[in-house]
Design an enzyme around this catalytic site. Sequence first.
Site, mmCIF file in Angstrom:
data_model
loop_
_atom_site.group_PDB
_atom_site.id
_atom_site.type_symbol
_atom_site.label_atom_id
_atom_site.label_comp_id
_atom_site.label_asym_id
_atom_site.label_seq_id
_atom_site.Cartn_x
_atom_site.Cartn_y
_atom_site.Cartn_z
ATOM 1 C CG ASN A 176 -1.930 1.270 1.322
ATOM 2 O OD1 ASN A 176 -1.932 2.212 0.385
ATOM 3 N ND2 ASN A 176 -2.612 1.446 2.494
ATOM 4 C CD1 TRP A 177 4.032 1.091 -2.505
ATOM 5 C CD2 TRP A 177 4.234 1.774 -4.468
ATOM 6 N NE1 TRP A 177 4.883 0.557 -3.248
ATOM 7 C CE2 TRP A 177 5.028 1.074 -4.432
ATOM 8 C CE3 TRP A 177 3.823 2.340 -5.790
ATOM 9 C CZ2 TRP A 177 5.631 0.259 -5.095
ATOM 10 C CZ3 TRP A 177 4.411 1.947 -6.743
ATOM 11 C CH2 TRP A 177 5.429 0.885 -6.695
ATOM 12 C CE LYS A 178 -0.090 3.393 4.696
ATOM 13 N NZ LYS A 178 -0.276 3.570 6.139
ATOM 14 C CG HIS B 37 -6.249 1.583 4.638
ATOM 15 N ND1 HIS B 37 -5.789 2.913 5.510
ATOM 16 C CD2 HIS B 37 -5.108 1.038 4.501
ATOM 17 C CE1 HIS B 37 -4.438 2.542 5.902
ATOM 18 N NE2 HIS B 37 -4.172 1.365 5.474
ATOM 19 C CD GLU C 250 -3.284 5.531 6.248
ATOM 20 O OE1 GLU C 250 -3.341 5.671 4.795
ATOM 21 O OE2 GLU C 250 -2.559 5.344 7.054
ATOM 22 C CD GLU D 47 -3.718 -2.519 7.126
ATOM 23 O OE1 GLU D 47 -2.705 -2.587 6.653
ATOM 24 O OE2 GLU D 47 -4.528 -1.431 6.833
ATOM 25 N N GLY E 276 1.812 2.354 10.769
ATOM 26 C CA GLY E 276 2.519 3.388 10.383
ATOM 27 C C GLY E 276 3.279 3.941 11.943
ATOM 28 C CB SER F 116 4.505 -1.576 12.167
ATOM 29 O OG SER F 116 4.073 -0.273 12.432
ATOM 30 N N GLY G 241 2.702 -1.045 4.454
ATOM 31 C CA GLY G 241 2.572 0.202 4.101
ATOM 32 C C GLY G 241 4.216 0.581 3.721
ATOM 33 N N GLY G 242 4.778 1.491 5.051
ATOM 34 C CA GLY G 242 6.019 1.942 4.904
ATOM 35 C C GLY G 242 7.137 1.213 4.177
HETATM 36 P P1 PGA Z 1 2.295 0.273 7.749
HETATM 37 O O1 PGA Z 1 0.944 0.464 6.936
HETATM 38 O O2 PGA Z 1 2.942 -1.063 7.164
HETATM 39 O O3 PGA Z 1 3.196 1.529 7.254
HETATM 40 O O4 PGA Z 1 2.079 0.241 9.047
HETATM 41 C C1 PGA Z 1 0.051 -0.411 6.557
HETATM 42 C C2 PGA Z 1 -1.230 -0.242 6.074
HETATM 43 O O5 PGA Z 1 -1.580 0.990 6.277
HETATM 44 O O6 PGA Z 1 -1.701 -0.623 5.294
#
Ligand code: PGA
Length: 249
Positions: free
Chosen positions: A7-9, A92, A94, A167, A173, A209, A230-231
């Site tokens: 997930n590159w956001k 998600h 967010e 999640e 994050g 994470s 994500g990250g």
């Molecule tokens: P993260 O994000 O790996 O940076 O914690 C995961 C996500 O939001 O899907």
Amino acid sequence: MKFFAANWKLFKSPNEARNFFEAFHKRNTNKVDEVIFFPSAFSLEATQQMLRGSSLRFGAQNVYAKGSGAFTGENSAEVLKSIGARYALVGHSERRQLFGETDELLAQKVSYITSLGLTPMLCIGETLEQRKATKTIDVCRRQLEDGLKLVQPSQFTKSQDLVIAYEPVWAIGTGVVATREQVQETHAEIAEVLKGLGFNHAPILYGGSVKPENAKDLICIKHVDGFLVGGASLDVESFAQICESGSVS
Ligand code: PGA
């Protein structure tokens, strides 16, 4: 088969996406599992071009519950399908928290995406307050019941047709990864809920994470069918290592 989703956001321009894929094609050793990229909307086309002819899949981070119409600023799942995507993230945290997406809207999105033959990856998870109040599985159950209420189990015949991503919001994050015990317990409970609803075949990914350092340990847990990252998915080497964790399980 395991699932490794990036997930590159709101990161990576089309050029940055191209550079990533050039390096990733050389580095990636995982040709057996489902490896999926969710770039931001403007980088979808570059992603499609770079993944053509490979076994890597891609999808959108968000699509609307309609294919076209007067919906300024939204993304069309129909167009997404036409460019060769296979997946769409839905709900998600967010999207839920920052953009106020409701379970009602998410249910419509899941239904519409499914009707097009695309795969919804429905994200669920509790906040820290909810976990502290021992409400984790209640929250996940409600999000699953609500998110899947407009679809039928019979619409999903293969494991790639519907994917759930658990999640915990407090682990996204933050660098705080859920413990082995927390992941094990919650995934088992989610599997039970899905079974009760008739969606037994949906793989359950863990997200929050995930890093190369913890991936090998987490992937061995029962009912952990992969990761939504994500990250750590922004870097070729670290995402390639996470994708390799599938071969140890
Ligand atoms: P993260 O994000 O790996 O940076 O914690 C995961 C996500 O939001 O899907």
